[in-house]
Design an enzyme around this catalytic site. Structure first.
Site, PDB file in Angstrom:
ATOM      1  N   HIS A  27      86.609 -23.537  11.132  1.00 50.27           N
ATOM      2  CA  HIS A  27      87.766 -23.287  10.268  1.00 50.27           C
ATOM      3  C   HIS A  27      87.661 -24.027   8.928  1.00 50.27           C
ATOM      4  O   HIS A  27      88.365 -23.699   7.980  1.00 50.27           O
ATOM      5  CB  HIS A  27      89.073 -23.655  10.989  1.00 50.27           C
ATOM      6  CG  HIS A  27      89.323 -25.121  11.120  1.00 50.27           C
ATOM      7  ND1 HIS A  27      88.957 -25.854  12.232  1.00 50.27           N
ATOM      8  CD2 HIS A  27      89.888 -26.022  10.276  1.00 50.27           C
ATOM      9  CE1 HIS A  27      89.304 -27.113  12.070  1.00 50.27           C
ATOM     10  NE2 HIS A  27      89.880 -27.248  10.891  1.00 50.27           N
ATOM     11  N   ASP A  55      85.268 -23.005  17.605  1.00 50.54           N
ATOM     12  CA  ASP A  55      85.520 -23.598  16.297  1.00 50.54           C
ATOM     13  C   ASP A  55      84.340 -24.443  15.827  1.00 50.54           C
ATOM     14  O   ASP A  55      84.512 -25.480  15.185  1.00 50.54           O
ATOM     15  CB  ASP A  55      86.800 -24.444  16.312  1.00 50.54           C
ATOM     16  CG  ASP A  55      87.283 -24.802  14.910  1.00 50.54           C
ATOM     17  OD1 ASP A  55      87.102 -23.975  14.001  1.00 50.54           O
ATOM     18  OD2 ASP A  55      87.813 -25.918  14.728  1.00 50.54           O
ATOM     19  N   SER A  71      88.341 -33.957  11.025  1.00 48.83           N
ATOM     20  CA  SER A  71      88.081 -32.764  11.834  1.00 48.83           C
ATOM     21  C   SER A  71      86.681 -32.260  11.508  1.00 48.83           C
ATOM     22  O   SER A  71      86.306 -32.107  10.343  1.00 48.83           O
ATOM     23  CB  SER A  71      89.120 -31.678  11.509  1.00 48.83           C
ATOM     24  OG  SER A  71      88.943 -30.555  12.331  1.00 48.83           O
TER      25      SER A  71
END
Length: 407
Positions: A148, A181, A263
């Site tokens: 993402h 992801d 992240s």
């Protein structure tokens, strides 16, 4: 012949006192001056007290300033405690800072964690584009990050840690897996410090967890948060938006904060090994509880290898969209309820229809929709597996050919 009574011998004239007031005869009386003797004695006593006091003060000062200080140095317990510097060559150091401290892990793993930006606008920290982190997995420039972070972007920028403008590279997208992801990107560089991947099956609840990221500008690089492992090998079910197929992944749950910046970065153990890849996206459902998640490194390794090899992850696909059938609502039949069948899938070609209940697959009893994922996860595309379903009071057996799960 002299008169003995009137003879005066060895008179100390300094101590002669003539007293005629009390003597009618005018007789001379000799007397020691006791007052002067007493005065001298008193002065000597005061002098001795003064000398003793001064000597005592000097001795006390010496003991405090020299002897006591020496003893403190020898015992390594100064009055104001200072933490001893950790010697890299002294593993038996008597210090509270261990070799596996957060600081040491951050220093070891930090050079392998990069900043990832989904544009070429630079790392000034002011841009609105999403910025995350990545982990160098090979010294020749391969980096894993969250999908993402770079999703739907034609330009990807990577900044190496401790680097200025000269350490910013344009990256090439090698491949990605939307469900997990994860994505692999590559920069044109050599001799990079690759991270060491550990074994996530060995971690335990209560172990320390250190999340490392390298987001935004120079002032935010090397972002570190820490906590403990609160859950291991926890299953997370992720539905494919295109076909409804459920995929299950093993994740690590921790109270170490995983934010936008770290992240895609590394979740490490105390030995400086990567045990998980942080994901803000996968952890969305846990945000309210204060928990963060990372996909376990053992799970990620398989996905990373396949992305590097094929540019994508291919999964065996049964073709069922469904849920768990409860026994008390289906005449005592429990299994995976088929809500619908994906057109062209192996299940559709085998004749399975909506409202069927899959009760057995590959010889294994099915009690829920999750069982299907567990049964086929180690299978290959093209494998043929027996299937048994319950339909309107009857059991039907068939053979299903697993197809590719195409997004």
């Amino acid at each position: 012949m002299p008169n003995d009574d009137n003879e005066i011998k060895d008179v100390d004239w300094r101590e002669v006192n003539i007293e005629d007031s009390d003597s009618s005869l005018g007789q001379i009386k000799f007397k020691k001056n006791r007052n002067k003797t007493r005065l001298r004695s008193a002065l000597k006593f005061v002098f001795m007290i003064a000398v003793a006091s001064i000597s005592g003060a000097v001795t006390a000062a010496y003991i405090v300033n020299v002897k006591y200080s020496d003893s403190l140095v020898k015992s390594n317990t100064p009055i104001f405690q200072k933490k001893k510097a950790l010697s890299s060559n002294n593993t038996n150091s008597d210090t509270s800072v261990t070799e596996n401290s957060i600081n040491k892990v951050a220093q070891e793993v930090g050079p392998s964690v990069v900043g990832v930006k989904n544009s070429l606008n630079g790392f000034d920290g002011k841009s609105q584009e999403y910025v995350g982190s990545g982990i160098i997995i090979r010294s020749d420039g391969y980096i894993v990050t969250n999908y993402h972070v770079i999703q739907d972007q034609s330009a990807i920028t990577v900044k190496l840690p401790n680097g200025k403008n000269g350490n910013v590279f344009k990256a090439k997208l090698i491949g990605y897996d939307n469900l997990s992801d994860l994505a692999i990107i590559k920069i044109d560089s050599r001799n990079l410090p690759a991270a060491v991947f550990g074994d996530s099956s060995k971690i335990k609840i209560g172990d320390s967890a250190i999340a490392i990221g390298n987001p935004l500008g120079q002032e935010f690089q090397g972002s570190v948060t820490s906590g403990v492992i609160s859950a291991i090998n926890k299953d997370i079910n992720l539905p494919d938006d295109t076909n409804g197929e459920i995929s299950k992944y093993k994740i690590i749950e921790t109270d170490a904060v995983i934010n936008q910046g770290n992240s895609g970065g590394a979740l490490c153990n105390e030995n400086g090994e990567v045990i998980g890849i942080n994901s803000l996206k996968l952890g969305d459902k846990y945000a309210d509880s204060g928990m963060s998640v990372a996909i376990s490194v053992n799970e990620a390794k398989k996905i990373i290898d396949e992305i590097i090899k094929n540019g994508k992850v291919t999964r065996p696909f049964l073709g069922v969209v469904g849920g768990t059938a409860l026994a008390d609502k289906n005449n005592g039949i429990q299994g995976a309820y088929v809500k619908s069948v994906v057109s062209g899938s192996g299940l559709a070609k085998a004749g399975i229809k909506a409202d069927d209940i899959i009760v057995e697959l590959d010889g294994v009893k099915v009690t829920s929709i999750d069982d299907i994922r567990d049964i086929i996860q180690d299978k290959k595309i093209g494998d043929k597996i027996p299937c048994k379903v319950y339909r309107k009071g009857k059991y039907i057996k068939c053979e299903v050919v697993l197809s590719e799960n195409k997004e």
